[in-house]
Design an enzyme around this catalytic site. Structure first.
Site, PDB file in Angstrom:
ATOM      1  N   GLU A   1       0.828  -1.222   0.000  1.00 13.27           N
ATOM      2  CA  GLU A   1       0.000   0.000   0.000  1.00 13.27           C
ATOM      3  C   GLU A   1       0.854   1.261   0.000  1.00 13.27           C
ATOM      4  O   GLU A   1       0.718   2.148   0.855  1.00 13.27           O
ATOM      5  CB  GLU A   1      -0.965  -0.008   1.195  1.00 13.27           C
TER       6      GLU A   1
ATOM      7  N   GLU B   1      -5.432  -8.409  -1.185  1.00 12.72           N
ATOM      8  CA  GLU B   1      -6.120  -8.242   0.096  1.00 12.72           C
ATOM      9  C   GLU B   1      -7.569  -7.928  -0.201  1.00 12.72           C
ATOM     10  O   GLU B   1      -7.855  -7.075  -1.057  1.00 12.72           O
ATOM     11  CB  GLU B   1      -5.574  -7.060   0.915  1.00 12.72           C
TER      12      GLU B   1
HETATM   13  P1  P53 Z   1      -7.316  -3.138   9.185  1.00 18.19           P
HETATM   14  C1  P53 Z   1      -6.170   1.760   5.329  1.00 18.19           C
HETATM   15  C2  P53 Z   1      -7.156   1.604   4.364  1.00 18.19           C
HETATM   16  C3  P53 Z   1      -7.305   0.383   3.734  1.00 18.19           C
HETATM   17  C4  P53 Z   1      -6.465  -0.686   4.066  1.00 18.19           C
HETATM   18  O1  P53 Z   1      -7.023  -3.105   7.619  1.00 18.19           O
HETATM   19  C5  P53 Z   1      -5.478  -0.514   5.009  1.00 18.19           C
HETATM   20  C6  P53 Z   1      -5.318   0.703   5.647  1.00 18.19           C
HETATM   21  C7  P53 Z   1      -4.265   0.897   6.678  1.00 18.19           C
HETATM   22  O2  P53 Z   1      -4.613   0.261   7.869  1.00 18.19           O
HETATM   23  O3  P53 Z   1      -4.581  -1.483   5.349  1.00 18.19           O
HETATM   24  C8  P53 Z   1      -4.522  -2.750   4.737  1.00 18.19           C
HETATM   25  O4  P53 Z   1      -6.393  -4.131   9.774  1.00 18.19           O
HETATM   26  C9  P53 Z   1      -3.186  -3.295   5.141  1.00 18.19           C
HETATM   27  C10 P53 Z   1      -3.243  -4.404   6.149  1.00 18.19           C
HETATM   28  C11 P53 Z   1      -4.468  -4.226   7.016  1.00 18.19           C
HETATM   29  C12 P53 Z   1      -5.682  -4.378   6.137  1.00 18.19           C
HETATM   30  O5  P53 Z   1      -5.669  -3.440   5.089  1.00 18.19           O
HETATM   31  O6  P53 Z   1      -7.071  -1.776   9.628  1.00 18.19           O
HETATM   32  O7  P53 Z   1      -2.374  -3.655   4.057  1.00 18.19           O
HETATM   33  O8  P53 Z   1      -2.047  -4.434   6.862  1.00 18.19           O
HETATM   34  O9  P53 Z   1      -4.525  -5.078   8.105  1.00 18.19           O
HETATM   35  C13 P53 Z   1      -6.993  -4.265   6.869  1.00 18.19           C
HETATM   36  O10 P53 Z   1      -8.733  -3.569   9.309  1.00 18.19           O
END
Ligand code: P53
Length: 487
Positions: A198, A385
């Site tokens: 990201e 993801e």
């Molecule tokens: P969590 C922001 C917006 C979208 C995805 O997120 C993001 C973030 C930053 O947190 O992060 C990604 O755990 C990231 C992972 C993360 C996952 O999305 O906040 O690549 O490390 O865990 C989900 O619910």
């Protein structure tokens, strides 16, 4: 069949959110190791000692270490990364479960500070190298292809204390040295790599009205990462021409909040600044046409050399990968119906529903994103993801009925299927947090994404026992049928 024959079905994790063993076997610290847990409404806090020796805490977003201060771990604070779900000691058991679901690919990240504890050693830490070798061998033994993120939010803390957060040119060589070590060490064992997770978060999470200095730093930070990524890609190709190396973008689909032409322009600039900018540099090897306009908006003038520009050109990525959780509607109009929740901004979209953490549930947005980006770059794509963060209830008999997660994944897989039918070359899907892990934004355990439940709670208690959720059996069927059986 919609999905290609060797489609990489799987799941994804990141070191600092699941490994634990934060100080084991010579590992150095990262910022997450001095970051407490938070909730949807209260931020995670960074802990440090100021120049006068006083304990301090500050919200992680936008944090800058004050002069003379140093990061510190306080005995009476809880740091979710320290134990994570202890993947470090459970990886064999966990990989066996992934195998049971039929995984073809497992995305994980290497912790830089396990390999170079302070980032500046001449020689890598052997124990760190051994750990990942064992994990990769275990995956191979189970027929699972590793997809390795070289950086996933975890710069060695010693480097941050010394050079700030990527605003120093010396980061480029330090990162490339680390990446080279991985390419050499795991040659023949790992073929799929991502340079920076990201990467666009540096810019797309900034408030529109952040001061010019903040934008200057953010664009500078990004430039050094672009060059580091390009040089790593080039090195990776030289070391093993078989390597496939991708960019990784936080994929948010932006919509105009109204059909006012002003909103069309505004939403277009969100795409450019938040999404296209990084992908364009990493896929095309040069800064896009609208760069000057973006920089001028905030009076930004980054340090960029002729050599840097050459490096960018020589290090374009082989594939476009991204995370996708949500879309966002944005408007120039006064609108007080802002979606509250964590990480989310933008106005409420009346056509969508939202997760408990305020993220808009929007599978059509994924189809749109895939088609838009494939047309832009014509590179193989992976959704690395995607998933639903939700509270799960553990029944007395150990079952977990997570039909909401199944629904979320089903609709997103259907959306991918449509994009594939429309011509997108999609080669993989790794569901986020396939095994429950610590949330990046809130530090919670209760924001669960997994097909596998882990008995670990927000206060650090729990047996760490792994249990299969309903979605575990569902995803197994999806993989077995190559995405045909989604019921
Ligand atoms: P969590 C922001 C917006 C979208 C995805 O997120 C993001 C973030 C930053 O947190 O992060 C990604 O755990 C990231 C992972 C993360 C996952 O999305 O906040 O690549 O490390 O865990 C989900 O619910």
């Amino acid at each position: 069949m919609k999905f290609c024959e060797n489609f990489f079905w799987g799941g994804a994790t990141a070191a600092v959110q699941c490994e634990g063993a934060w100080d084991a076997d010579g590992r150095g610290m990262t910022r997450m190791d001095v970051t407490t847990g938070g909730t949807v409404h209260s931020p995670r806090m960074v802990t440090y000692v100021d120049r006068d020796g006083n304990r301090q805490k500050a919200p992680i977003r936008g944090f800058r270490l004050p002069e003379g201060a140093h990061y510190a771990v306080f005995e009476d604070e809880f740091y979710p990364s320290h134990e994570g779900i202890d993947f470090y000691h459970h990886y064999k058991e966990d990989i066996a479960l992934l195998k049971e679901m039929g995984f073809k690919m497992f995305r994980l990240s290497v912790s830089w500070s396990r390999i170079y504890p302070t980032g500046e050693e001449d020689k890598p830490n052997q124990a760190g190298l051994d750990f990942y070798r064992n994990v990769f061998l275990e995956l191979k033994k189970n027929g699972i292809e590793p997809l390795v993120s070289i950086w996933h939010f975890d710069t060695p803390l010693a480097l941050e204390e010394k050079y700030g957060d990527w605003t120093d040119r010396r980061y480029i060589d330090l990162y490339v040295k680390y990446a080279r070590t991985l390419f050499m060490e795991y040659k023949g064992l790992v073929k799929y790599w991502l340079t920076f997770n990201e990467i666009n978060n540096t810019i797309n999470l900034l408030p529109e009205d952040a001061p010019d200095e903040v934008y200057q730093e953010a664009y500078q930070h990004l430039h050094y990462k672009f060059v580091a990524s390009a040089k790593a890609v080039k090195a990776g190709h030289e070391i093993d021409p078989e390597n496939k190396i991708g960019c990784m973008i936080c994929g948010i689909t932006y919509y105009p909040g109204t059909c006012d032409p002003k909103d069309i322009l505004f939403h277009h600039s969100k795409w450019e600044k938040g999404i296209f900018y990084c992908g364009d540099v990493q896929c095309k090897g040069k800064y896009p046409t609208y760069t000057k306009r973006l920089w001028d908006e905030h009076h930004v003038n980054p340090d960029i050399t002729k050599e840097d520009m050459e490096a960018l050109q020589k290090g374009t990525v082989d594939m476009y990968t991204f995370s996708y959780y949500m879309s966002q509607a944005v408007t120039t109009h006064q609108n007080d119906d802002i979606v509250s929740g964590n990480m989310s901004s933008g106005v409420r979209n009346q056509y969508l529903t939202y997760s408990d953490w305020g993220w808009a549930l929007d599978p059509d947005g994924l189809q749109y994103y895939l088609e838009l980006m494939y047309d832009r770059y014509e590179l193989p794509m992976m959704v690395v993801e995607n998933g639903l963060g939700a509270v799960d209830a553990l029944e007395e008999d150990g079952s977990i009925h997570d039909s909401y997660r199944i629904d979320y994944c089903r609709e997103h897989i259907k959306a991918m299927g449509k994009a594939v039918q429309n011509g997108v070359n999609l080669i993989g899907y790794t569901a986020w947090g396939c095994i429950d892990l610590v949330s990046a934004s809130t530090g919670e355990m209760k924001k669960r994404y997994g097909f596998i439940y882990v008995d670990k709670q927000d206060d650090g208690t729990g047996t760490l026992e792994r249990m299969r959720k309903d979605s575990f059996y569902w995803y197994k069927k999806v993989i077995e049928s190559n995405g045909e059986d989604l019921e």
